[in-house]
Enzyme design. Sequence first.
Site, PDB file in Angstrom:
ATOM      1  N   GLY A   1       0.834  -1.198   0.000  1.00  0.00           N
ATOM      2  CA  GLY A   1       0.000   0.000   0.000  1.00  0.00           C
ATOM      3  C   GLY A   1       0.873   1.253   0.000  1.00  0.00           C
ATOM      4  O   GLY A   1       2.092   1.184   0.177  1.00  0.00           O
TER       5      GLY A   1
ATOM      6  N   ASP B   1       3.774  -1.920   8.277  1.00  0.00           N
ATOM      7  CA  ASP B   1       2.692  -2.066   7.308  1.00  0.00           C
ATOM      8  C   ASP B   1       1.608  -1.010   7.546  1.00  0.00           C
ATOM      9  O   ASP B   1       1.470  -0.502   8.672  1.00  0.00           O
ATOM     10  CB  ASP B   1       2.087  -3.482   7.449  1.00  0.00           C
ATOM     11  CG  ASP B   1       1.444  -3.981   6.162  1.00  0.00           C
ATOM     12  OD1 ASP B   1       1.205  -3.172   5.261  1.00  0.00           O
ATOM     13  OD2 ASP B   1       1.167  -5.193   6.092  1.00  0.00           O
ATOM     14  N   GLY B   2       0.842  -0.709   6.522  1.00  0.00           N
ATOM     15  CA  GLY B   2      -0.284   0.211   6.635  1.00  0.00           C
ATOM     16  C   GLY B   2      -1.545  -0.521   7.068  1.00  0.00           C
ATOM     17  O   GLY B   2      -1.511  -1.703   7.415  1.00  0.00           O
ATOM     18  N   ALA B   3      -2.660   0.192   7.061  1.00  0.00           N
ATOM     19  CA  ALA B   3      -3.950  -0.414   7.422  1.00  0.00           C
ATOM     20  C   ALA B   3      -5.074   0.429   6.831  1.00  0.00           C
ATOM     21  O   ALA B   3      -4.887   1.606   6.510  1.00  0.00           O
ATOM     22  CB  ALA B   3      -4.094  -0.509   8.936  1.00  0.00           C
ATOM     23  N   ASP B   4      -6.240  -0.183   6.690  1.00  0.00           N
ATOM     24  CA  ASP B   4      -7.425   0.540   6.194  1.00  0.00           C
ATOM     25  C   ASP B   4      -8.227   1.149   7.335  1.00  0.00           C
ATOM     26  O   ASP B   4      -8.846   2.193   7.188  1.00  0.00           O
ATOM     27  CB  ASP B   4      -8.306  -0.412   5.381  1.00  0.00           C
ATOM     28  CG  ASP B   4      -7.549  -0.981   4.195  1.00  0.00           C
ATOM     29  OD1 ASP B   4      -7.045  -0.184   3.393  1.00  0.00           O
ATOM     30  OD2 ASP B   4      -7.438  -2.209   4.096  1.00  0.00           O
TER      31      ASP B   4
ATOM     32  N   GLY C   1      -5.732  -3.416  -0.509  1.00  0.00           N
ATOM     33  CA  GLY C   1      -4.934  -3.679  -1.712  1.00  0.00           C
ATOM     34  C   GLY C   1      -4.919  -5.153  -2.082  1.00  0.00           C
ATOM     35  O   GLY C   1      -4.199  -5.563  -3.001  1.00  0.00           O
TER      36      GLY C   1
ATOM     37  N   GLU D   1       0.477 -10.336   3.954  1.00  0.00           N
ATOM     38  CA  GLU D   1       0.702  -9.352   5.019  1.00  0.00           C
ATOM     39  C   GLU D   1       0.561 -10.021   6.389  1.00  0.00           C
ATOM     40  O   GLU D   1       1.398  -9.823   7.277  1.00  0.00           O
ATOM     41  CB  GLU D   1      -0.303  -8.194   4.894  1.00  0.00           C
ATOM     42  CG  GLU D   1      -0.009  -7.305   3.697  1.00  0.00           C
ATOM     43  CD  GLU D   1      -1.046  -6.217   3.494  1.00  0.00           C
ATOM     44  OE1 GLU D   1      -0.662  -5.136   3.066  1.00  0.00           O
ATOM     45  OE2 GLU D   1      -2.237  -6.454   3.752  1.00  0.00           O
TER      46      GLU D   1
HETATM   47  C1  5RP Z   1      -3.074  -3.695   1.408  1.00  0.00           C
HETATM   48  C2  5RP Z   1      -3.243  -3.084   2.735  1.00  0.00           C
HETATM   49  C3  5RP Z   1      -2.776  -1.690   2.928  1.00  0.00           C
HETATM   50  O1  5RP Z   1      -1.851  -1.657   3.963  1.00  0.00           O
HETATM   51  C4  5RP Z   1      -3.968  -0.814   3.247  1.00  0.00           C
HETATM   52  O2  5RP Z   1      -4.896  -0.940   2.190  1.00  0.00           O
HETATM   53  C5  5RP Z   1      -3.557   0.652   3.419  1.00  0.00           C
HETATM   54  O3  5RP Z   1      -3.155   1.196   2.191  1.00  0.00           O
HETATM   55  P1  5RP Z   1      -2.689   2.717   2.061  1.00  0.00           P
HETATM   56  O4  5RP Z   1      -1.450   2.856   2.873  1.00  0.00           O
HETATM   57  O5  5RP Z   1      -2.438   2.884   0.571  1.00  0.00           O
HETATM   58  O6  5RP Z   1      -3.799   3.599   2.555  1.00  0.00           O
HETATM   59  O7  5RP Z   1      -3.740  -3.682   3.668  1.00  0.00           O
HETATM   60  O8  5RP Z   1      -3.643  -4.981   1.339  1.00  0.00           O
END
Ligand code: 5RP
Length: 229
Positions: free
Chosen positions: A26, A84-87, A100, A106
């Site tokens: 992401g 890592d990121g998150a939604d 993503g 992940e």
């Molecule tokens: C991908 C994910 C991403 O970490 C999540 O979607 C966050 O994305 P971004 O940093 O673009 O907002 O879980 O599978």
Amino acid sequence: MDPKLAAAKAALKYVRSGYVVGVGSGSTALMFLTELAKAIKGGELSGVRLIATSTETEYEIVRLGLGDLLRYPWQVGHIDVAVDGADEVDRGRNLIKGGGGALTREKIIDYWASEFIVIVDESKLVDKVPSTHPIPVEVVPYAWPLVKARLEGDYGGSAELRYSSGKRGPVITDNGNYIIDYKPKSMIDPREGERIIKCIPGIVEVGLFSGLKVTKVIVGKRDGSVNEF
Ligand code: 5RP
């Protein structure tokens, strides 16, 4: 400053020379990777090896000139830190991930790491996970109609196969599977939900991540500052 970049920069302090680093997927995780690349090329960090959580991240590692540092899970005995990121994130550090479509790799890497650092901007903070985002579920293609029926029948709400532009038909993950985006009818406990949904035959992984697995959440703000919890 972009709040995602503020969080990405702040996560660098959790990386030490010699570490095996899990790199998330992401836009926020890729900002972290870019900052990490600068630190490695600038000589501030040495002996770092990288594990990617998606083919996108793998390509980016190579594009940034770090291909020699790329390792696969069978080449390392452990992972020191994953970033890592998150939604969605709540105060209990529970997460929704998989916007993503990379949730399975992940979770393998993030849960395996000794420390799991989550980097987000303020818009990702919610009172309680799951909130507005559907819960992504990676599913074996053969089983998807059954999984959809089971989720909707047992727990209510709607479970929709994910499509995207650029290809006709469903999204296919890095593992050759489909994604179902599930919106429960009523509030579910994220830790219980992770356990129960994962048990449905045909489901490979669920995008609910327990806060018990998360070491730290770093929230980036517009003024460049961060808040950690
Ligand atoms: C991908 C994910 C991403 O970490 C999540 O979607 C966050 O994305 P971004 O940093 O673009 O907002 O879980 O599978």
